[in-house]
Design a protein around this motif. Structure first.
Motif, PDB file in Angstrom:
ATOM      1  N   VAL A  29     -23.521-171.089 -43.008  1.00  0.00           N
ATOM      2  CA  VAL A  29     -24.497-170.970 -44.100  1.00  0.00           C
ATOM      3  C   VAL A  29     -24.101-169.786 -44.971  1.00  0.00           C
ATOM      4  CG1 VAL A  29     -26.886-170.400 -44.703  1.00  0.00           C
ATOM      5  CG2 VAL A  29     -26.427-172.039 -42.865  1.00  0.00           C
ATOM      6  N   TRP A  30     -24.195-169.984 -46.283  1.00  0.00           N
ATOM      7  CA  TRP A  30     -23.958-168.893 -47.242  1.00  0.00           C
ATOM      8  C   TRP A  30     -25.267-168.618 -47.986  1.00  0.00           C
ATOM      9  CZ3 TRP A  30     -20.479-172.777 -46.283  1.00  0.00           C
ATOM     10  CH2 TRP A  30     -19.165-172.407 -45.958  1.00  0.00           C
ATOM     11  N   LEU A  31     -25.687-167.362 -47.982  1.00  0.00           N
ATOM     12  CA  LEU A  31     -26.876-166.920 -48.709  1.00  0.00           C
ATOM     13  C   LEU A  31     -26.492-165.751 -49.598  1.00  0.00           C
ATOM     14  CD1 LEU A  31     -29.398-166.638 -45.719  1.00  0.00           C
ATOM     15  CD2 LEU A  31     -29.239-168.553 -47.316  1.00  0.00           C
ATOM     16  N   SER A  32     -27.035-165.701 -50.802  1.00  0.00           N
ATOM     17  CA  SER A  32     -26.799-164.534 -51.645  1.00  0.00           C
ATOM     18  C   SER A  32     -28.008-164.272 -52.529  1.00  0.00           C
ATOM     19  CB  SER A  32     -25.550-164.718 -52.516  1.00  0.00           C
ATOM     20  OG  SER A  32     -25.811-165.595 -53.597  1.00  0.00           O
ATOM     21  N   LEU A  85     -23.064-166.937 -40.518  1.00  0.00           N
ATOM     22  CA  LEU A  85     -23.835-166.678 -41.726  1.00  0.00           C
ATOM     23  C   LEU A  85     -23.089-165.687 -42.611  1.00  0.00           C
ATOM     24  CD1 LEU A  85     -26.427-166.780 -43.472  1.00  0.00           C
ATOM     25  CD2 LEU A  85     -27.322-164.912 -42.052  1.00  0.00           C
ATOM     26  N   TYR A  86     -22.859-166.094 -43.855  1.00  0.00           N
ATOM     27  CA  TYR A  86     -22.292-165.194 -44.862  1.00  0.00           C
ATOM     28  C   TYR A  86     -23.424-164.706 -45.764  1.00  0.00           C
ATOM     29  CZ  TYR A  86     -17.550-166.857 -43.765  1.00  0.00           C
ATOM     30  OH  TYR A  86     -16.351-167.162 -43.131  1.00  0.00           O
ATOM     31  N   LEU A  87     -23.573-163.389 -45.857  1.00  0.00           N
ATOM     32  CA  LEU A  87     -24.506-162.779 -46.798  1.00  0.00           C
ATOM     33  C   LEU A  87     -23.681-162.363 -48.008  1.00  0.00           C
ATOM     34  CD1 LEU A  87     -26.551-160.621 -44.261  1.00  0.00           C
ATOM     35  CD2 LEU A  87     -27.249-162.791 -45.299  1.00  0.00           C
ATOM     36  N   VAL A  88     -23.751-163.171 -49.077  1.00  0.00           N
ATOM     37  CA  VAL A  88     -22.793-163.059 -50.169  1.00  0.00           C
ATOM     38  C   VAL A  88     -23.326-162.150 -51.293  1.00  0.00           C
ATOM     39  CG1 VAL A  88     -21.157-164.373 -51.585  1.00  0.00           C
ATOM     40  CG2 VAL A  88     -22.114-165.417 -49.549  1.00  0.00           C
ATOM     41  N   GLY A  89     -23.786-160.965 -50.930  1.00  0.00           N
ATOM     42  CA  GLY A  89     -24.113-159.940 -51.897  1.00  0.00           C
ATOM     43  C   GLY A  89     -25.511-159.948 -52.473  1.00  0.00           C
ATOM     44  N   ASP A  90     -25.926-158.798 -52.976  1.00  0.00           N
ATOM     45  CA  ASP A  90     -27.258-158.563 -53.539  1.00  0.00           C
ATOM     46  C   ASP A  90     -28.343-158.927 -52.532  1.00  0.00           C
ATOM     47  OD1 ASP A  90     -25.926-157.735 -55.765  1.00  0.00           O
ATOM     48  OD2 ASP A  90     -26.762-159.228 -57.132  1.00  0.00           O
ATOM     49  N   ILE A  91     -28.119-158.485 -51.300  1.00  0.00           N
ATOM     50  CA  ILE A  91     -29.104-158.738 -50.244  1.00  0.00           C
ATOM     51  C   ILE A  91     -30.279-157.784 -50.401  1.00  0.00           C
ATOM     52  CG2 ILE A  91     -29.453-158.919 -47.760  1.00  0.00           C
ATOM     53  CD1 ILE A  91     -27.446-160.947 -49.092  1.00  0.00           C
ATOM     54  N   ILE A 145     -21.463-162.082 -41.556  1.00  0.00           N
ATOM     55  CA  ILE A 145     -20.477-161.405 -42.407  1.00  0.00           C
ATOM     56  C   ILE A 145     -21.151-161.075 -43.730  1.00  0.00           C
ATOM     57  CG2 ILE A 145     -18.256-161.627 -43.597  1.00  0.00           C
ATOM     58  CD1 ILE A 145     -17.489-163.661 -41.372  1.00  0.00           C
ATOM     59  N   TYR A 146     -21.082-159.813 -44.106  1.00  0.00           N
ATOM     60  CA  TYR A 146     -21.792-159.309 -45.288  1.00  0.00           C
ATOM     61  C   TYR A 146     -20.790-158.895 -46.357  1.00  0.00           C
ATOM     62  CZ  TYR A 146     -25.113-156.129 -47.744  1.00  0.00           C
ATOM     63  OH  TYR A 146     -25.904-155.487 -48.668  1.00  0.00           O
ATOM     64  N   LEU A 147     -20.917-159.511 -47.548  1.00  0.00           N
ATOM     65  CA  LEU A 147     -20.039-159.205 -48.676  1.00  0.00           C
ATOM     66  C   LEU A 147     -20.894-158.615 -49.802  1.00  0.00           C
ATOM     67  CD1 LEU A 147     -19.168-162.334 -47.472  1.00  0.00           C
ATOM     68  CD2 LEU A 147     -17.127-161.616 -48.706  1.00  0.00           C
ATOM     69  N   PRO A 148     -21.030-157.285 -49.873  1.00  0.00           N
ATOM     70  CA  PRO A 148     -21.937-156.665 -50.835  1.00  0.00           C
ATOM     71  C   PRO A 148     -21.566-156.960 -52.285  1.00  0.00           C
ATOM     72  CG  PRO A 148     -20.528-155.011 -49.796  1.00  0.00           C
ATOM     73  CD  PRO A 148     -20.322-156.290 -49.053  1.00  0.00           C
ATOM     74  N   GLY A 149     -22.591-157.011 -53.131  1.00  0.00           N
ATOM     75  CA  GLY A 149     -22.398-157.278 -54.556  1.00  0.00           C
ATOM     76  C   GLY A 149     -22.677-156.065 -55.395  1.00  0.00           C
ATOM     77  N   ASN A 150     -23.139-156.304 -56.624  1.00  0.00           N
ATOM     78  CA  ASN A 150     -23.375-155.181 -57.540  1.00  0.00           C
ATOM     79  C   ASN A 150     -24.710-154.496 -57.316  1.00  0.00           C
ATOM     80  OD1 ASN A 150     -24.131-157.840 -58.550  1.00  0.00           O
ATOM     81  ND2 ASN A 150     -24.833-156.824 -60.415  1.00  0.00           N
ATOM     82  N   HIS A 151     -25.717-155.218 -56.849  1.00  0.00           N
ATOM     83  CA  HIS A 151     -27.017-154.595 -56.608  1.00  0.00           C
ATOM     84  C   HIS A 151     -27.073-153.858 -55.272  1.00  0.00           C
ATOM     85  CE1 HIS A 151     -29.633-156.034 -59.964  1.00  0.00           C
ATOM     86  NE2 HIS A 151     -28.588-156.826 -60.129  1.00  0.00           N
ATOM     87  N   ASP A 152     -26.131-154.118 -54.391  1.00  0.00           N
ATOM     88  CA  ASP A 152     -25.996-153.337 -53.148  1.00  0.00           C
ATOM     89  C   ASP A 152     -24.598-152.718 -53.087  1.00  0.00           C
ATOM     90  OD1 ASP A 152     -24.752-155.790 -52.756  1.00  0.00           O
ATOM     91  OD2 ASP A 152     -26.097-156.433 -51.155  1.00  0.00           O
ATOM     92  N   ALA A 153     -24.126-152.257 -54.257  1.00  0.00           N
ATOM     93  CA  ALA A 153     -22.768-151.726 -54.418  1.00  0.00           C
ATOM     94  C   ALA A 153     -22.423-150.569 -53.482  1.00  0.00           C
ATOM     95  CB  ALA A 153     -22.542-151.300 -55.867  1.00  0.00           C
ATOM     96  N   PRO A 154     -23.360-149.668 -53.114  1.00  0.00           N
ATOM     97  CA  PRO A 154     -22.992-148.575 -52.200  1.00  0.00           C
ATOM     98  C   PRO A 154     -22.410-149.053 -50.874  1.00  0.00           C
ATOM     99  CG  PRO A 154     -25.081-148.085 -53.251  1.00  0.00           C
ATOM    100  CD  PRO A 154     -24.733-149.490 -53.643  1.00  0.00           C
ATOM    101  N   ILE A 155     -22.696-150.299 -50.499  1.00  0.00           N
ATOM    102  CA  ILE A 155     -22.172-150.840 -49.231  1.00  0.00           C
ATOM    103  C   ILE A 155     -20.705-151.240 -49.368  1.00  0.00           C
ATOM    104  CG2 ILE A 155     -22.627-152.492 -47.366  1.00  0.00           C
ATOM    105  CD1 ILE A 155     -24.925-150.610 -47.907  1.00  0.00           C
TER     106      ILE A 155
END
Length: 266
Positions: free
Chosen positions: A9-12, A38-44, A78-88
């Motif tokens: 599953v991919w969620l972002s 589960l992929y957390l594809v950023g801006d979590i 697996i967590y792939l941070p985006g722009n709203h959680d950029a510090p990660i």
């Protein structure tokens, strides 16, 4: 109701900490679905929003801890941070407990398709129409979410299910469709140049599965407007799930409606 099993599953774009996050629907999704990977594809977590105004209701806290607990239930996260959680992003290649953190990742489906997984903010410079257009886009999107919030408040009050007015309006705006097209092109060109069969992304809150010039474009959507997830079956089939629609059609508990009724009684 027995749990629905998914290989992946991919969620972002959950945007925990933002007032329009549909945390209740995602909690319901996780309750009724069993996930191997589960992929957390950023801006979590929306660190941008919380830096301006702290907003962390109980549903957001419950969802945050539910996501953290998934590895203990046998789900690889697996967590792939985006722009709203950029510090990660600076923790690329490291682990947070049992959760793996990467900026980009390669996923191979059960059918052998090699997919590039990333949030998608990497392509902002290729898609952006300039500072003025970017600012106008943010202002208009906030207004759309405002309309969406009150429109669905009225729907719930009258016993009707959630429906994304914001997505409907966006689909009618020429400029929004142009930006989506440019983003899709940038994602597919990047995947193709690196030898991938497809790309999984989020970022623009527009769920979509399209094959473009031999490259599979898979956008898993968001939990601000669409309550959508990209899922892979055991046989490797890929599809989009719109949980607000499924939960209502299967007569699952409408948490947001129930919450409104409880508050009214109180």
């Amino acid at each position: 109701m027995s749990k629905i099993h998914h290989k992946t599953v991919w969620l972002s774009d959950i945007h925990l900490g933002y007032k329009d996050c549909k945390a209740e629907y995602l909690l319901d999704f996780l309750k009724h679905n069993k996930i191997d990977v589960l992929y957390l594809v950023g801006d979590i977590v929306d660190m941008w929003s919380m830096s301006k105004r702290f907003h962390w209701p109980k549903a957001h806290n419950d969802l945050f801890h539910t996501l953290l607990s998934l590895p203990n239930q046998g789900t690889k996260v697996i967590y792939l941070p985006g722009n709203h959680d950029a510090p990660i992003q600076k923790y690329d290649g490291m682990n947070f407990g049992d959760i793996e953190i990467y900026r980009t990742y390669t996923h191979t489906t059960a059918q052998g398709k090699k997919l590039l997984v990333l949030h998608g903010d990497q392509f902002d410079q290729q898609v952006c129409f300039g500072a003025l257009h970017s600012w106008m886009g943010d202002v208009l999107y906030d207004f759309l979410l405002f309309l969406n919030r009150w429109y669905n408040w009225c729907r719930i009050k009258t016993g009707r299910p959630y429906w994304s007015l914001a997505s409907h309006i966006k689909s009618k705006i020429k400029g929004a469709n142009q930006a989506i097209s440019r983003y899709r092109n940038a994602c597919c060109e990047s995947a193709k140049s690196q030898g991938f069969d497809g790309v999984v992304c989020g970022h623009i809150h527009h769920p979509e599965i399209v094959e473009q010039e031999g490259v599979l474009y898979l956008n898993d959507g968001d939990w601000i407007e669409n309550c959508s997830a990209l899922v892979e079956s055991s046989s490797g089939e890929l599809s989009l799930v719109y949980w607000a629609e499924i939960s209502q059609s299967n007569n699952l508990v409408d948490i947001r409606s129930k919450k409104s009724k409880e508050q009214k009684v109180a």
